[in-house]
Design a protein around this motif. Structure first.
Motif, PDB file in Angstrom:
ATOM      1  N   ARG A 287      67.836   4.314  61.144  1.00 43.60           N
ATOM      2  CA  ARG A 287      67.085   5.306  60.377  1.00 43.60           C
ATOM      3  C   ARG A 287      67.989   6.023  59.358  1.00 43.60           C
ATOM      4  O   ARG A 287      67.591   6.254  58.200  1.00 43.60           O
ATOM      5  CB  ARG A 287      66.466   6.340  61.319  1.00 43.60           C
ATOM      6  CG  ARG A 287      65.391   5.796  62.242  1.00 43.60           C
ATOM      7  CD  ARG A 287      64.692   6.928  62.985  1.00 43.60           C
ATOM      8  NE  ARG A 287      63.876   6.417  64.069  1.00 43.60           N
ATOM      9  CZ  ARG A 287      64.275   6.332  65.343  1.00 43.60           C
ATOM     10  NH1 ARG A 287      65.485   6.756  65.682  1.00 43.60           N
ATOM     11  NH2 ARG A 287      63.476   5.857  66.267  1.00 43.60           N
ATOM     12  N   GLN A 288      69.199   6.339  59.785  1.00 43.50           N
ATOM     13  CA  GLN A 288      70.139   7.016  58.882  1.00 43.50           C
ATOM     14  C   GLN A 288      70.411   6.169  57.646  1.00 43.50           C
ATOM     15  O   GLN A 288      70.400   6.677  56.516  1.00 43.50           O
ATOM     16  CB  GLN A 288      71.460   7.295  59.612  1.00 43.50           C
ATOM     17  CG  GLN A 288      71.393   8.377  60.666  1.00 43.50           C
ATOM     18  CD  GLN A 288      72.688   8.477  61.461  1.00 43.50           C
ATOM     19  OE1 GLN A 288      73.655   7.758  61.188  1.00 43.50           O
ATOM     20  NE2 GLN A 288      72.702   9.387  62.439  1.00 43.50           N
TER      21      GLN A 288
ATOM     22  N   ASP B 133      68.933   5.069  65.825  1.00 43.54           N
ATOM     23  CA  ASP B 133      69.295   6.260  65.042  1.00 43.54           C
ATOM     24  C   ASP B 133      70.082   5.861  63.795  1.00 43.54           C
ATOM     25  O   ASP B 133      69.825   6.373  62.696  1.00 43.54           O
ATOM     26  CB  ASP B 133      70.112   7.237  65.892  1.00 43.54           C
ATOM     27  CG  ASP B 133      69.285   7.902  66.983  1.00 43.54           C
ATOM     28  OD1 ASP B 133      68.041   7.947  66.826  1.00 43.54           O
ATOM     29  OD2 ASP B 133      69.876   8.360  67.979  1.00 43.54           O
TER      30      ASP B 133
END
Length: 306
Positions: free
Chosen positions: A26-27, A23
């Motif tokens: 991706r951020q 996560d």
């Protein structure tokens, strides 16, 4: 390779890969502030870190977003190299499917196959061989994947390499063969595998020692027993000793017990000593006692038969 200093965002990106935090990866990529193949001062990319740590999901995500599987650290080690070293089969497959160079060497010549063999990761070894990895690649010292697998006692890996066409006679710079190193290290199952495959039982290292001599002087009786099945040289070697002399001088009684019935105990080494005399000179009382008892028994048997 000239590498720019990492930004704070680059460091966060690398940490996310290291920790397996998809996560966060991706951020950070969505911010547009990091490059997918950003490097630290050693040339390590997020893909290399994720592969080395076994984070399959992160590897899949990075590849999907365009990470280059060909990127290497300053040492030449790639993501595939570290996946193979860690035994991460799924990651190795992902990288190979993405076009990773299967035989890309490190600065010392080690390939992904080499490190997989070194660590005994048979599923990865099988995968790399099935995809065309060079089973006879070698390090700068000429050690091959078969050599390193034999050295580390991975008999199942040795068998896979042999099936894949590995050269049984390919030797390190000192002319030590895979069988020789297996004998030195006491890996009798590896020795059995190599001998059954056709390894030369008397292939010499540069010092004139055979696998049998090395196993005998190191005290590896199980290896000695395997080698004796293949009619090895029991006489004097170029180093001036026989295998029995080597076992006797170094006090390897277990090996003396295996060798003595098959060897010529009257044989003299370069110093003019029999194995019994060599053991006495080296102060090996248990070997001396055994060889004397054996000689006395033989004398008694001979007298009875007369």
């Amino acid at each position: 390779m000239s590498l720019k200093k990492e930004s704070r965002t680059d460091v966060q990106f690398h940490l996310a890969a290291l920790r397996g935090d998809c996560d966060r990866l991706r951020q950070l990529l969505d911010t547009g502030k990091v490059h997918i193949d950003s490097r630290d001062r050693d040339g390590t990319t997020p893909l290399i870190l994720a592969a080395a740590m076994g984070h399959t999901d992160c590897v899949r995500e990075l590849l999907a977003q365009g990470a280059d599987p060909a990127c290497c650290r300053t040492t030449g080690t790639s993501a595939l190299f570290f996946a193979a070293q860690g035994g991460f089969l799924d990651i190795a497959r992902l990288l190979l499917d993405a076009g990773a160079a299967i035989d890309a060497p490190s600065s010392d010549g080690g390939t992904p196959l080499f490190v997989a063999c070194q660590c005994g990761h048979l599923p990865v070894v099988d995968e790399l061989i099935s995809r065309g990895a060079n089973v006879n690649s070698c390090m700068k010292d000429k050690a091959t994947p078969l050599f390193i697998a034999a050295q580390n006692g991975h008999d199942n890996v040795c068998a896979a390499l042999v099936r894949g066409g590995a050269d049984l006679t390919a030797a390190r710079c000192d002319r030590a063969s895979p069988l020789w190193i297996a004998a030195q290290c006491g890996h009798h199952r590896v020795a059995r595998t190599l001998l059954r495959a056709g390894a030369h039982v008397d292939q010499l290292r540069q010092d004139g020692a055979t696998p049998l001599f090395k196993a005998a002087h190191k005290g590896h009786a199980a290896v000695v027993a395997e080698l004796l099945k293949y009619n090895p040289e029991l006489g004097l070697l170029p180093n001036g000793q026989s295998a029995l002399h080597g076992a006797a001088m170094f006090g390897a009684l277990s090996c003396v017990r295996v060798l003595a019935p098959a060897a010529d105990r009257s044989l003299r080494n370069a110093a003019g000593h029999t194995a019994l005399q060599a053991a006495a000179a080296a102060r090996r009382p248990r070997v001396v006692a055994y060889l004397r008892a054996l000689d006395q028994r033989d004398d008694t048997t001979y007298s009875t038969e007369q």
